[in-house]
Design a protein around this motif. Structure first.
Motif, mmCIF file in Angstrom:
data_model
loop_
_atom_site.group_PDB
_atom_site.id
_atom_site.type_symbol
_atom_site.label_atom_id
_atom_site.label_comp_id
_atom_site.label_asym_id
_atom_site.label_seq_id
_atom_site.Cartn_x
_atom_site.Cartn_y
_atom_site.Cartn_z
ATOM 1 N N LYS A 126 13.987 -19.427 30.643
ATOM 2 C CA LYS A 126 13.599 -18.444 32.168
ATOM 3 C C LYS A 126 14.677 -18.394 33.345
ATOM 4 C CE LYS A 126 11.816 -21.099 36.431
ATOM 5 N NZ LYS A 126 10.858 -20.362 36.618
ATOM 6 N N VAL A 127 14.478 -16.891 33.100
ATOM 7 C CA VAL A 127 15.610 -16.190 34.150
ATOM 8 C C VAL A 127 15.714 -17.119 35.462
ATOM 9 C CG1 VAL A 127 16.572 -13.881 34.479
ATOM 10 C CG2 VAL A 127 15.006 -14.282 31.932
ATOM 11 N N THR A 128 17.022 -17.164 35.675
ATOM 12 C CA THR A 128 17.500 -17.591 37.435
ATOM 13 C C THR A 128 17.049 -16.580 38.220
ATOM 14 O OG1 THR A 128 18.903 -17.083 36.961
ATOM 15 C CG2 THR A 128 18.094 -19.851 36.413
ATOM 16 N N VAL A 129 16.613 -16.065 39.497
ATOM 17 C CA VAL A 129 16.878 -15.563 41.138
ATOM 18 C C VAL A 129 18.158 -15.590 41.614
ATOM 19 C CG1 VAL A 129 15.596 -14.782 42.985
ATOM 20 C CG2 VAL A 129 14.172 -16.536 41.525
ATOM 21 N N THR A 131 22.242 -16.362 41.036
ATOM 22 C CA THR A 131 23.844 -16.461 40.056
ATOM 23 C C THR A 131 24.971 -17.470 40.862
ATOM 24 O OG1 THR A 131 23.771 -14.132 39.509
ATOM 25 C CG2 THR A 131 25.788 -15.346 38.992
ATOM 26 N N TRP A 132 24.799 -18.552 40.711
ATOM 27 C CA TRP A 132 25.825 -19.828 41.310
ATOM 28 C C TRP A 132 26.576 -19.294 41.913
ATOM 29 C CZ3 TRP A 132 24.703 -24.836 37.370
ATOM 30 C CH2 TRP A 132 23.661 -24.900 37.598
ATOM 31 N N ASP A 133 28.364 -18.551 41.281
ATOM 32 C CA ASP A 133 28.568 -18.214 41.628
ATOM 33 C C ASP A 133 28.411 -17.155 43.105
ATOM 34 O OD1 ASP A 133 27.652 -15.665 40.918
ATOM 35 O OD2 ASP A 133 30.169 -15.747 39.406
ATOM 36 N N THR A 134 27.903 -16.905 43.581
ATOM 37 C CA THR A 134 27.587 -16.075 44.862
ATOM 38 C C THR A 134 26.334 -16.446 45.714
ATOM 39 O OG1 THR A 134 26.033 -15.224 43.741
ATOM 40 C CG2 THR A 134 28.274 -14.102 43.726
ATOM 41 N N CYS A 135 25.717 -17.902 45.493
ATOM 42 C CA CYS A 135 24.631 -17.763 45.884
ATOM 43 C C CYS A 135 24.935 -19.079 46.653
ATOM 44 C CB CYS A 135 23.173 -18.089 45.105
ATOM 45 S SG CYS A 135 23.399 -19.724 43.744
ATOM 46 N N THR A 136 24.021 -19.164 47.932
ATOM 47 C CA THR A 136 23.715 -20.638 48.491
ATOM 48 C C THR A 136 23.271 -21.897 47.638
ATOM 49 O OG1 THR A 136 21.505 -20.630 49.031
ATOM 50 C CG2 THR A 136 22.936 -19.718 50.353
ATOM 51 N N VAL A 141 19.566 -25.038 43.996
ATOM 52 C CA VAL A 141 18.782 -26.499 44.019
ATOM 53 C C VAL A 141 17.266 -25.508 43.849
ATOM 54 C CG1 VAL A 141 17.339 -28.162 45.041
ATOM 55 C CG2 VAL A 141 19.967 -27.870 44.937
ATOM 56 N N GLU A 142 16.694 -24.355 44.098
ATOM 57 C CA GLU A 142 15.233 -24.328 43.845
ATOM 58 C C GLU A 142 15.509 -23.927 42.699
ATOM 59 O OE1 GLU A 142 14.688 -20.836 46.874
ATOM 60 O OE2 GLU A 142 15.339 -22.345 48.699
ATOM 61 N N ASP A 143 16.252 -23.051 41.841
ATOM 62 C CA ASP A 143 15.960 -22.106 40.716
ATOM 63 C C ASP A 143 16.332 -23.740 39.343
ATOM 64 O OD1 ASP A 143 15.828 -19.543 41.038
ATOM 65 O OD2 ASP A 143 17.997 -19.805 40.764
ATOM 66 N N GLY A 256 21.128 -16.798 33.303
ATOM 67 C CA GLY A 256 21.403 -15.839 34.754
ATOM 68 C C GLY A 256 22.080 -17.119 35.317
ATOM 69 N N ILE A 257 22.581 -18.197 35.283
ATOM 70 C CA ILE A 257 22.902 -19.100 36.358
ATOM 71 C C ILE A 257 24.543 -18.476 36.993
ATOM 72 C CG2 ILE A 257 21.981 -20.494 35.828
ATOM 73 C CD1 ILE A 257 24.530 -22.440 34.400
#
Length: 257
Positions: A126-129, A131-136, A141-143, A256-257
Motif C-alpha cells: 500500500k503506497v502511502t500519501v 513521507t514521514w520526514d516532511t509530513c505532519t 497517523v492517517e496513513d 513511501g513512508i
C-alpha cells in the motif's frame, strides 16, 4: 550430560538465549508460533551455515541473503546452523556463557531477517500519501490508520507495526502542539517495533493472528557441545524455521513512508 552440556551449562545456555530472544526477536513477537504440518503443506528446505568468521567479522549477515523463488503453495524451511569453535580449555562456564550470547544473537538475527522478508514479499503493498520526514503528525497517523482499517476487514486481532530503525524518530517527534504520532496511534497499534532489515521507506502492519501469519517451527532450538580433535570444541546452535504469511490481505506493507 545432555547434548554434551552439563545441567549447569544447559541452564546458562537457556538463560542467555532467552535474554537475547526476549529483547531482540521481533518476528516471534508479531507472528504466532505453530508446528509445521508436513502432511498438509509442502516445504522446501534451505540449509544456512553460519561459521565462526561470519559471526565475528560480518555484522550484516551476508551469508543468509540467499536468492530464491517460491510458488504460492510452497513455503521454505530455513535450517539455521551456527557454530563457534574454540580450544576446549576456553569452554568453561564463563566461556559458554559468552559464546551462547553470540550464537543467540546470530540465530535471532537470522529469524528476524527471514521473517521480515516473508512479511514484505507476501503482504499487500500500500503506497502511502505522505513521507514521514516532511509530513505532519496527522498525515502520518492517517496513513497508518488507513492501513489498519483495511486489515480489520480480515482480522480483529491486535495489530503491530514494524518500522525501519531510521524512521522511528518521527513517531516520537513533538509538533508545535505537543503531540506525538506514537501517542495518537495508541489504541490503534498494539506495539511498535523497529528493524534494520526494512528499507527506509517501508513499514509493516501485521495482526497477531494465526489465520494471517505464523512462525512455523520444523525443529526446536538446540544447542550442542561437541569435542573433536581432542583439544578443540564446537558450540553449535541449530533451529529449523518457516515464517509464513498465510493471508496476504491481512498484512499491509506501507511503501513511501
Amino acid at each position: 550430560m545432555t547434548n554434551g552440556l552439563t545441567p549447569e551449562q544447559q541452564k546458562i545456555v537457556k538463560q542467555r538465549f532467552q535474554n537475547i530472544k526476549d529483547s531482540q526477536d521481533v518476528v516471534k513477537k508479531v507472528m504466532p508460533e505453530s508446528i509445521i504440518d508436513s502432511a498438509s503443506r509442502k516445504y522446501i528446505t534451505e540449509t544456512i551455515n553460519i561459521d565462526d568468521t561470519t559471526i565475528l567479522d560480518k555484522s550484516d549477515m551476508e551469508v543468509i541473503n540467499i536468492p530464491y523463488g517460491v510458488s504460492d503453495d510452497v513455503k521454505r524451511i530455513f535450517d539455521l546452523n551456527a557454530k563457534i569453535v574454540r580450544p576446549t580449555r576456553m569452554m568453561t562456564n564463563e566461556g559458554i556463557s559468552k559464546f551462547s550470547i553470540i550464537l543467540a544473537k546470530i540465530i535471532t538475527k537470522s529469524i528476524n531477517y527471514h521473517g521480515i522478508n516473508e512479511l514484505v514479499a507476501n503482504g499487500t503493498e500500500k503506497v502511502t500519501v505522505n513521507t514521514w520526514d516532511t509530513c505532519t503528525i496527522n498525515k502520518m497517523v492517517e496513513d497508518v490508520e488507513d492501513g489498519v482499517f483495511e486489515i480489520m476487514e480480515y482480522s480483529s486481532a491486535p495489530i503491530n507495526m514494524i518500522v525501519p530503525t531510521s524512521k522511528r524518530k518521527y513517531l516520537n517527534k513533538l509538533n508545535d502542539y505537543g503531540l506525538k504520532a506514537i501517542r495518537e496511534l495508541d489504541g490503534t497499534i498494539a506495539n511498535i517495533y523497529t528493524s534494520n532489515f526494512l528499507n527506509s521507506d517501508t513499514a509493516i502492519l501485521v495482526p497477531y493472528d494465526a489465520s494471517i501469519v505464523t512462525f512455523n517451527k520444523a525443529t526446536p532450538l538446540s544447542v550442542d557441545l561437541e569435542v573433536f580433535e581432542k583439544t578443540q570444541t564446537k558450540l553449535i546452535a541449530t533451529q529449523a524455521i518457516c515464517p509464513s504469511v498465510d493471508d496476504k490481505n491481512g498484512v499491509m506493507v506501507l511503501k513511501g513512508i
